[in-house]
Scaffold this motif. Structure first.
Motif, PDB file in Angstrom:
ATOM      1  N   MET B   1      -4.571  82.669  34.859  1.00  0.00           N
ATOM      2  CA  MET B   1      -4.289  81.833  36.028  1.00  0.00           C
ATOM      3  C   MET B   1      -4.334  82.696  37.298  1.00  0.00           C
ATOM      4  O   MET B   1      -3.855  83.822  37.277  1.00  0.00           O
ATOM      5  N   LEU B   2      -4.888  82.148  38.351  1.00  0.00           N
ATOM      6  CA  LEU B   2      -4.926  82.873  39.623  1.00  0.00           C
ATOM      7  C   LEU B   2      -3.594  82.682  40.356  1.00  0.00           C
ATOM      8  O   LEU B   2      -2.902  81.693  40.155  1.00  0.00           O
ATOM      9  N   ASN B   3      -3.254  83.630  41.223  1.00  0.00           N
ATOM     10  CA  ASN B   3      -2.090  83.437  42.099  1.00  0.00           C
ATOM     11  C   ASN B   3      -2.335  82.251  43.029  1.00  0.00           C
ATOM     12  O   ASN B   3      -3.494  81.963  43.380  1.00  0.00           O
ATOM     13  N   PHE B   4      -1.272  81.594  43.418  1.00  0.00           N
ATOM     14  CA  PHE B   4      -1.453  80.490  44.374  1.00  0.00           C
ATOM     15  C   PHE B   4      -0.175  80.211  45.153  1.00  0.00           C
ATOM     16  O   PHE B   4       0.917  80.587  44.738  1.00  0.00           O
ATOM     17  N   SER B   5      -0.349  79.556  46.295  1.00  0.00           N
ATOM     18  CA  SER B   5       0.759  78.947  47.025  1.00  0.00           C
ATOM     19  C   SER B   5       0.468  77.463  47.094  1.00  0.00           C
ATOM     20  O   SER B   5      -0.678  77.068  47.314  1.00  0.00           O
ATOM     21  N   PHE B   6       1.483  76.653  46.869  1.00  0.00           N
ATOM     22  CA  PHE B   6       1.269  75.205  46.867  1.00  0.00           C
ATOM     23  C   PHE B   6       2.496  74.487  47.407  1.00  0.00           C
ATOM     24  O   PHE B   6       3.628  74.778  47.026  1.00  0.00           O
ATOM     25  N   VAL B   7       2.236  73.548  48.288  1.00  0.00           N
ATOM     26  CA  VAL B   7       3.277  72.602  48.683  1.00  0.00           C
ATOM     27  C   VAL B   7       2.563  71.336  49.121  1.00  0.00           C
ATOM     28  O   VAL B   7       1.431  71.384  49.619  1.00  0.00           O
ATOM     29  N   ASN B   8       3.175  70.199  48.886  1.00  0.00           N
ATOM     30  CA  ASN B   8       2.637  68.961  49.432  1.00  0.00           C
ATOM     31  C   ASN B   8       3.764  68.151  50.061  1.00  0.00           C
ATOM     32  O   ASN B   8       4.528  67.489  49.358  1.00  0.00           O
ATOM     33  N   PRO B   9       3.887  68.233  51.375  1.00  0.00           N
ATOM     34  CA  PRO B   9       5.036  67.623  52.048  1.00  0.00           C
ATOM     35  C   PRO B   9       4.882  66.143  52.395  1.00  0.00           C
ATOM     36  O   PRO B   9       5.776  65.575  53.028  1.00  0.00           O
ATOM     37  N   THR B  10       3.769  65.502  52.001  1.00  0.00           N
ATOM     38  CA  THR B  10       3.596  64.087  52.331  1.00  0.00           C
ATOM     39  C   THR B  10       4.502  63.209  51.450  1.00  0.00           C
ATOM     40  O   THR B  10       4.430  63.273  50.222  1.00  0.00           O
ATOM     41  N   GLN B  11       5.312  62.410  52.095  1.00  0.00           N
ATOM     42  CA  GLN B  11       6.180  61.473  51.366  1.00  0.00           C
ATOM     43  C   GLN B  11       5.345  60.273  50.919  1.00  0.00           C
ATOM     44  O   GLN B  11       4.792  59.545  51.751  1.00  0.00           O
ATOM     45  N   ILE B  12       5.263  60.059  49.620  1.00  0.00           N
ATOM     46  CA  ILE B  12       4.491  58.940  49.075  1.00  0.00           C
ATOM     47  C   ILE B  12       5.411  57.742  48.849  1.00  0.00           C
ATOM     48  O   ILE B  12       6.481  57.890  48.262  1.00  0.00           O
TER      49      ILE B  12
END
Lengths: 384, 384
Positions: B1-12
């Motif tokens: 697996m590659l390193n990553f940064s992830f966030v998804n701030p959209t309120q669904i």
């Protein structure tokens, strides 16, 4: 599919060496309280990495958050926060440290008796910002808004939840798993697995994405979980387990589907009274709860049998029995006992735990509220 | 697996009737510009629901964002924002309206010539807040930070991305799909499918969660996609397609894995020059790109063949050929042609598109940068 609202605002930094990114993720002008547990981070290099990343920040530390974090210990940290004016909490640990820090972050700004947050569901109106360096993949607490804290004086183990304590960021470096003892690795894999099952093994609402995501986590944990005990296992195995554990309880797979959590509710009481590790209780309760609820969960157990376990479901009753057996075998594969008697406990547990459940209002558990106190008692008796 | 940064701030906010929640999601003290496309929202009831939810807010409207939103049209909206002091953009539409609104939100506060955001990659330092009511599941734009805008004068179709234009919230009510024309439904399913493939069909990095999530989306789109054309189809089918499309491009399945996007880069140029719908170009390019790159993508095509298509992979070369064929057949199942000649185009396309790719610096596409201009030409010639 049920209606839902979903957001997860925690910024994840995943991978080797990511602890260094703390320096840019914590505002420079904050005074940081680094909170950790029993000190293992001083032996495995994590403490040094955190110190290096915090170079230039103003910070102090609080050690000693115990497994099943206690209200009493957390309040010592709250006093320290108030006395020294800390305004950012950095949790360095597993679910217990993170859960404790969520309570500390809320209690530090709470107007009144902080126990009321847990004991009376008092509203949390503000909390200090919280960041996480995860050292044990298990609870998902690093990217959710839930916390469970115990009161040692009263044998209460109680949850609270508010978006205000959801971590701003979480650093997930799978290398931290290298030095974890077997017991903690086992706890982590089982905890993540049961979190997934609580949101998956209910009744079908034709939510195909959520089902397949949950199945993907279960498959990954079953494939990779038994491997993590080998010290020479590859980075990717650890990474897959760590990412599964986070995804298992960040709100995504549970959005738009019914949820159970009966296993957790019974398990919490066993921990509160007998001190078993959280995941140890889950591995005991889940197989017996599956048996007890095999009719209400029939369709989903069969889907699990087919898609996750690869079983032939031509004879559904046989497939269900085998699915439960294989679930229990998986727990054994990750070095986790599944019987109360493995911990020297017997049928006496049933009455005591049922009393606890009653005292906490847990008189009807599960997605159908079908697990009455009497059924909880049966589950516990069969768990011996 | 590659390193990553992830966030998804959209309120669904997902489900029937969720448009009503606009009222609590847009701050009361803002002046809202409601932006939409060709007016279909006035026929299908969405406009009325939006009006009702905005009751009590100060708001105006801008109509006429076209498919492949143009810089020229967006700039008219920017003028309107500036003249009237709007400080919140509400996009009511599909990917084109949302992409256009992202540009409007950034351009309205941009110091300089807004075209430079697209043409020169100029840094966006601020943007108006943006909310979305999705009317067409397809692009995932409702919960990501990407936008593609076209310049009609110069035949440029160019992307930009910044977290500043990521929607604060997105309302996803699957009932909006009831009145969509076949062409738009087909576009949506194919777009979501190819988004997933761009992040999945590369080379293995042992990222089991990401792979299984991607496979879950592909399976769901293949099962549910062909059903959405039936007016009497169940709510759940539409809900599954809509949620798949959002999950296909919200950053999650692409975190920690290599990505391709060659099909998109070639497809964008076809749209810019010949005006085909975005998804129409993807359905033409993907099967031929899979053929051209079948060696570099060998392991992942076989994994796709086995896990998504359920093919026997004993003879790998046969399985790969059949997997490509079945991908093309799926596009046909969702009423999507897969040849340039279906649109009256021939080999002349190849030279023209290669020139465009060269002009935009797209001389080496894909996860290995292995798709040279000559290979892009071959892909296009084989696409006739």
């Amino acid at each position: 599919m049920l209606n839902f609202s979903f957001v997860n605002p925690t910024q994840i930094h995943f991978g080797q060496g990511q602890i260094a990114c703390l320096s840019s993720n914590i505002p420079q002008d904050t005074k940081v309280l680094v909170v950790y547990g029993g000190g293992s981070i001083k032996k495995n290099g994590v403490y040094e990495q955190v110190c290096e990343a915090l170079n230039g920040h103003s910070w102090g530390e609080f050690a000693g958050i115990e497994p099943n974090p206690s209200y009493q210990t957390c309040m010592q940290a709250v006093d320290m926060v108030k006395q020294n004016g800390y305004d950012f909490i950095l949790a360095v640990g597993g679910g217990s440290v993170i859960d404790g820090c969520k309570f500390i972050a809320a209690a530090a700004l709470f107007d009144g008796e902080p126990w009321d947050i847990l004991g009376k569901g008092a509203e949390v109106k503000s909390a200090l910002p919280l960041g996480v360096v995860l050292t044990l993949p298990a609870t998902g607490s690093e990217s959710n808004s839930f916390s469970v804290v115990s009161n040692k004086d009263t044998n209460d183990k109680l949850p609270f939840a508010t978006p205000l304590v959801q971590p701003k960021f979480a650093v997930l470096d799978p290398d931290v798993m290298k030095t974890l003892p077997e017991r903690q690795l086992a706890n982590g894999v089982v905890d993540a697995f049961v979190h997934t099952m609580e949101q998956y093994l209910t009744y079908p609402v034709n939510a195909k994405v959520q089902d397949r995501f949950a199945e993907g986590l279960l498959l990954t944990l079953m494939e990779e979980g038994p491997k993590v005990f080998d010290k020479d296992v590859s980075y990717d195995v650890r990474a897959n387990v760590m990412w599964s554990a986070t995804m298992a309880l960040n709100g995504l797979i549970g959005a738009g589907v019914p949820q159970d959590w009966g296993t957790h509710m019974i398990g919490h009481e066993i921990t509160a009274v007998y001190g078993l590790d959280h995941a140890q209780t889950l591995a005991i309760v889940l197989p017996r709860l599956m048996e007890e609820q095999k009719e209400t969960k029939r369709e989903k157990i069969l889907q699990y049998a087919q898609r996750v376990l690869g079983l032939d479901t031509t004879n559904p009753d046989e497939a269900i029995a085998l699915a439960i057996k294989k679930t229990e075998m998986f727990f054994h594969d990750v070095k986790m006992p599944t019987r109360l008697s493995d911990y020297g406990l017997g049928e006496e547990v049933a009455d005591k735990i049922v009393l606890q459940l009653e005292r906490h209002g847990m008189t009807a558990l599960g997605e159908h509220q079908a697990v009455t106190l009497e059924k909880s008692r049966q589950i516990l008796i069969r768990s011996v």
